[in-house]
Design a protein around this motif. Structure first.
Motif, PDB file in Angstrom:
ATOM      1  N   ALA A  78       0.841  -1.203   0.000  1.00 50.27           N
ATOM      2  CA  ALA A  78       0.000   0.000   0.000  1.00 50.27           C
ATOM      3  C   ALA A  78       0.877   1.255   0.000  1.00 50.27           C
ATOM      4  O   ALA A  78       0.625   2.204  -0.758  1.00 50.27           O
ATOM      5  N   GLY A  79       1.916   1.262   0.838  1.00 47.22           N
ATOM      6  CA  GLY A  79       2.838   2.391   0.859  1.00 47.22           C
ATOM      7  C   GLY A  79       3.597   2.535  -0.449  1.00 47.22           C
ATOM      8  O   GLY A  79       3.802   3.651  -0.945  1.00 47.22           O
ATOM      9  N   LEU A  80       3.986   1.409  -1.037  1.00 47.81           N
ATOM     10  CA  LEU A  80       4.696   1.449  -2.318  1.00 47.81           C
ATOM     11  C   LEU A  80       3.801   1.994  -3.432  1.00 47.81           C
ATOM     12  O   LEU A  80       4.257   2.771  -4.275  1.00 47.81           O
ATOM     13  N   ALA A  81       2.527   1.607  -3.421  1.00 48.68           N
ATOM     14  CA  ALA A  81       1.600   2.113  -4.441  1.00 48.68           C
ATOM     15  C   ALA A  81       1.462   3.627  -4.327  1.00 48.68           C
ATOM     16  O   ALA A  81       1.506   4.345  -5.332  1.00 48.68           O
ATOM     17  N   LEU A  82       1.298   4.117  -3.108  1.00 47.57           N
ATOM     18  CA  LEU A  82       1.221   5.565  -2.911  1.00 47.57           C
ATOM     19  C   LEU A  82       2.510   6.248  -3.364  1.00 47.57           C
ATOM     20  O   LEU A  82       2.477   7.314  -3.995  1.00 47.57           O
ATOM     21  N   PHE A  83       3.621   5.640  -3.035  1.00 51.06           N
ATOM     22  CA  PHE A  83       4.910   6.211  -3.398  1.00 51.06           C
ATOM     23  C   PHE A  83       5.067   6.283  -4.921  1.00 51.06           C
ATOM     24  O   PHE A  83       5.511   7.302  -5.457  1.00 51.06           O
ATOM     25  N   LEU A  84       4.695   5.220  -5.615  1.00 50.54           N
ATOM     26  CA  LEU A  84       4.850   5.202  -7.071  1.00 50.54           C
ATOM     27  C   LEU A  84       3.897   6.174  -7.759  1.00 50.54           C
ATOM     28  O   LEU A  84       4.281   6.834  -8.731  1.00 50.54           O
ATOM     29  N   VAL A  85       2.671   6.271  -7.255  1.00 55.87           N
ATOM     30  CA  VAL A  85       1.739   7.261  -7.808  1.00 55.87           C
ATOM     31  C   VAL A  85       2.276   8.666  -7.552  1.00 55.87           C
ATOM     32  O   VAL A  85       2.245   9.533  -8.428  1.00 55.87           O
ATOM     33  N   GLY A  86       2.791   8.887  -6.361  1.00 60.34           N
ATOM     34  CA  GLY A  86       3.384  10.186  -6.046  1.00 60.34           C
ATOM     35  C   GLY A  86       4.589  10.485  -6.899  1.00 60.34           C
ATOM     36  O   GLY A  86       4.808  11.626  -7.305  1.00 60.34           O
ATOM     37  N   LEU A  87       5.366   9.447  -7.189  1.00 58.50           N
ATOM     38  CA  LEU A  87       6.540   9.631  -8.045  1.00 58.50           C
ATOM     39  C   LEU A  87       6.121  10.045  -9.452  1.00 58.50           C
ATOM     40  O   LEU A  87       6.724  10.951 -10.045  1.00 58.50           O
ATOM     41  N   ALA A  88       5.068   9.417  -9.972  1.00 59.08           N
ATOM     42  CA  ALA A  88       4.590   9.773 -11.305  1.00 59.08           C
ATOM     43  C   ALA A  88       4.018  11.191 -11.339  1.00 59.08           C
ATOM     44  O   ALA A  88       4.177  11.912 -12.321  1.00 59.08           O
ATOM     45  N   LEU A  89       3.339  11.564 -10.251  1.00 59.37           N
ATOM     46  CA  LEU A  89       2.729  12.893 -10.202  1.00 59.37           C
ATOM     47  C   LEU A  89       3.684  13.975  -9.695  1.00 59.37           C
ATOM     48  O   LEU A  89       3.334  15.156  -9.706  1.00 59.37           O
ATOM     49  N   ALA A  90       4.869  13.578  -9.253  1.00 56.35           N
ATOM     50  CA  ALA A  90       5.824  14.567  -8.742  1.00 56.35           C
ATOM     51  C   ALA A  90       6.303  15.499  -9.843  1.00 56.35           C
ATOM     52  O   ALA A  90       6.750  16.619  -9.564  1.00 56.35           O
ATOM     53  N   VAL A  91       6.199  15.063 -11.066  1.00 51.50           N
ATOM     54  CA  VAL A  91       6.576  15.914 -12.195  1.00 51.50           C
ATOM     55  C   VAL A  91       5.704  17.165 -12.203  1.00 51.50           C
ATOM     56  O   VAL A  91       6.162  18.262 -12.504  1.00 51.50           O
ATOM     57  N   LEU A  92       4.449  16.990 -11.820  1.00 51.63           N
ATOM     58  CA  LEU A  92       3.514  18.113 -11.771  1.00 51.63           C
ATOM     59  C   LEU A  92       3.498  18.795 -10.396  1.00 51.63           C
ATOM     60  O   LEU A  92       2.700  19.700 -10.173  1.00 51.63           O
ATOM     61  N   LEU A  93       4.335  18.336  -9.501  1.00 48.16           N
ATOM     62  CA  LEU A  93       4.464  18.841  -8.128  1.00 48.16           C
ATOM     63  C   LEU A  93       3.260  18.551  -7.232  1.00 48.16           C
ATOM     64  O   LEU A  93       3.228  18.980  -6.096  1.00 48.16           O
ATOM     65  N   ILE A  94       2.276  17.810  -7.744  1.00 53.66           N
ATOM     66  CA  ILE A  94       1.155  17.462  -6.880  1.00 53.66           C
ATOM     67  C   ILE A  94       1.338  16.089  -6.245  1.00 53.66           C
ATOM     68  O   ILE A  94       0.559  15.691  -5.396  1.00 53.66           O
ATOM     69  N   GLY A  95       2.378  15.375  -6.621  1.00 51.28           N
ATOM     70  CA  GLY A  95       2.612  14.044  -6.083  1.00 51.28           C
ATOM     71  C   GLY A  95       3.545  14.009  -4.895  1.00 51.28           C
ATOM     72  O   GLY A  95       3.745  12.955  -4.295  1.00 51.28           O
ATOM     73  N   ILE A  96       4.120  15.146  -4.531  1.00 52.12           N
ATOM     74  CA  ILE A  96       5.089  15.179  -3.432  1.00 52.12           C
ATOM     75  C   ILE A  96       4.465  14.733  -2.105  1.00 52.12           C
ATOM     76  O   ILE A  96       5.083  13.945  -1.380  1.00 52.12           O
ATOM     77  N   PRO A  97       3.237  15.151  -1.762  1.00 55.79           N
ATOM     78  CA  PRO A  97       2.642  14.623  -0.523  1.00 55.79           C
ATOM     79  C   PRO A  97       2.454  13.101  -0.564  1.00 55.79           C
ATOM     80  O   PRO A  97       2.650  12.423   0.456  1.00 55.79           O
TER      81      PRO A  97
END
Length: 138
Positions: A78-97
């Motif tokens: 579950a933590g890894l899924a959140l991390f990977l989604v955040g990593l993909a969205l970090a390009v847009l700066l909305i995935g950092i949380p």
């Protein structure tokens, strides 16, 4: 007459001793898994293979070790899924949380796994069954 009294065995005590080697191996493989990742599975297999034939003390430790593995895997994924989604969205700066939350969950689950493994080992070395092997927490 005194010879017969000396040869009779003593009545068994209320405490039953079980072989602790394989449960210790399971816990050691779990802790060693942090260095290579593969021995987690070896420990799980040993626990599954020996759970049905073990005595009551060891069976509680095998059940506890199996539940520790699956609870930790579920939380870590579950933590890894959140991390990977955040990593993909970090390009847009909305995935950092999501990166932060996912990383925190994975870290907490790792600590949870180590604490449960060490607690199981402590109870085993004292010769006691784990008191609540079906518990979700410690």
């Amino acid at each position: 007459m005194s010879d017969a009294a000396q040869t009779t065995p003593a009545p068994p005590s209320g405490r039953v001793e079980e072989d602790k080697v394989l449960p210790i191996v399971v816990y050691a493989l779990y802790l060693l898994g942090f260095t290579n990742g593969l021995t987690f599975l070896a420990g799980l297999i040993v626990a599954y293979v020996n759970r049905d034939t073990a005595g009551p003390i060891n069976a509680s430790h095998y059940t506890f070790a199996i539940r520790t593995f699956w609870l930790s895997i579920g939380g870590f994924l579950a933590g890894l899924a959140l991390f990977l989604v955040g990593l993909a969205l970090a390009v847009l700066l909305i995935g950092i949380p999501l990166l932060i939350v996912g990383g925190t969950i994975m870290s907490v689950i790792s600590v949870f796994f180590v604490v449960r493994t060490i607690l199981g080992l402590v109870y085993l070395l004292k010769g006691e069954a784990y008191p609540r092997p079906q518990a979700w927490l410690v």
